[in-house]
Design an enzyme around this catalytic site. Structure first.
Site, PDB file in Angstrom:
ATOM      1  N   PHE A   7       0.839  -1.193   0.000  1.00 38.21           N
ATOM      2  CA  PHE A   7       0.000   0.000   0.000  1.00 38.21           C
ATOM      3  C   PHE A   7       0.877   1.247   0.000  1.00 38.21           C
ATOM      4  CE2 PHE A   7      -2.502  -3.364   1.852  1.00 38.21           C
ATOM      5  CZ  PHE A   7      -3.722  -3.221   1.221  1.00 38.21           C
ATOM      6  N   CYS A   8       0.487   2.212  -0.834  1.00 41.51           N
ATOM      7  CA  CYS A   8       1.162   3.513  -0.847  1.00 41.51           C
ATOM      8  C   CYS A   8       0.101   4.573  -1.135  1.00 41.51           C
ATOM      9  CB  CYS A   8       2.309   3.545  -1.850  1.00 41.51           C
ATOM     10  SG  CYS A   8       1.798   3.558  -3.568  1.00 41.51           S
ATOM     11  N   ASP A   9       0.533   5.741  -1.526  1.00 40.19           N
ATOM     12  CA  ASP A   9      -0.407   6.846  -1.715  1.00 40.19           C
ATOM     13  C   ASP A   9      -1.445   6.527  -2.789  1.00 40.19           C
ATOM     14  OD1 ASP A   9      -1.530   9.302  -1.159  1.00 40.19           O
ATOM     15  OD2 ASP A   9      -0.287  10.338  -2.621  1.00 40.19           O
ATOM     16  N   TYR A  39      -3.443   3.188  -0.192  1.00 36.57           N
ATOM     17  CA  TYR A  39      -3.778   2.952   1.211  1.00 36.57           C
ATOM     18  C   TYR A  39      -5.230   3.344   1.505  1.00 36.57           C
ATOM     19  CZ  TYR A  39      -3.462   7.948   2.311  1.00 36.57           C
ATOM     20  OH  TYR A  39      -3.676   9.300   2.367  1.00 36.57           O
TER      21      TYR A  39
END
Length: 107
Positions: A7-9, A39
């Site tokens: 998960f990231c931006d 995320y």
């Protein structure tokens, strides 16, 4: 099948890492599924799937405490090492995720 989700931006920068991790898992015949998401979708994804490891992109490491507090009792949560991420070292990241899952299981 173990699920290791990143998960990231926006889920864009980690998608390449997830793809490379999947290639490593496939090459070694490991029953692991690697995917990347924003995320912002984590709660929806966790409602639909049981994850075996949650990896957070280094650019969103500020979310670690919040995510770990919410999901860490049931799933190992870790931030991807910035150097491994920068080098796109999928082998190292996958190995660290596997170690985290084993340690978590033996708690």
């Amino acid at each position: 099948m173990k699920r290791v989700y990143l998960f990231c931006d926006n889920g864009m920068s980690t998608s390449m890492m997830a793809q490379r991790m999947q290639e490593v898992a496939d090459k070694h015949s490991l029953p692991i599924e690697c995917k990347a998401f924003s995320y912002k979708k984590i709660s929806t994804i966790l409602e639909e799937n049981k994850l075996d490891c949650i990896l957070i992109g280094p650019q969103t490491k500020f979310l670690f405490d919040e995510i770990n507090k919410k999901y860490g009792a049931e799933t190992p949560v870790m931030v991807i090492d910035a150097a491994d991420y920068g080098m796109m070292d999928a082998d190292k990241v996958l190995k660290k995720a596997i170690v985290a899952m084993k340690k978590f299981k033996n708690k």
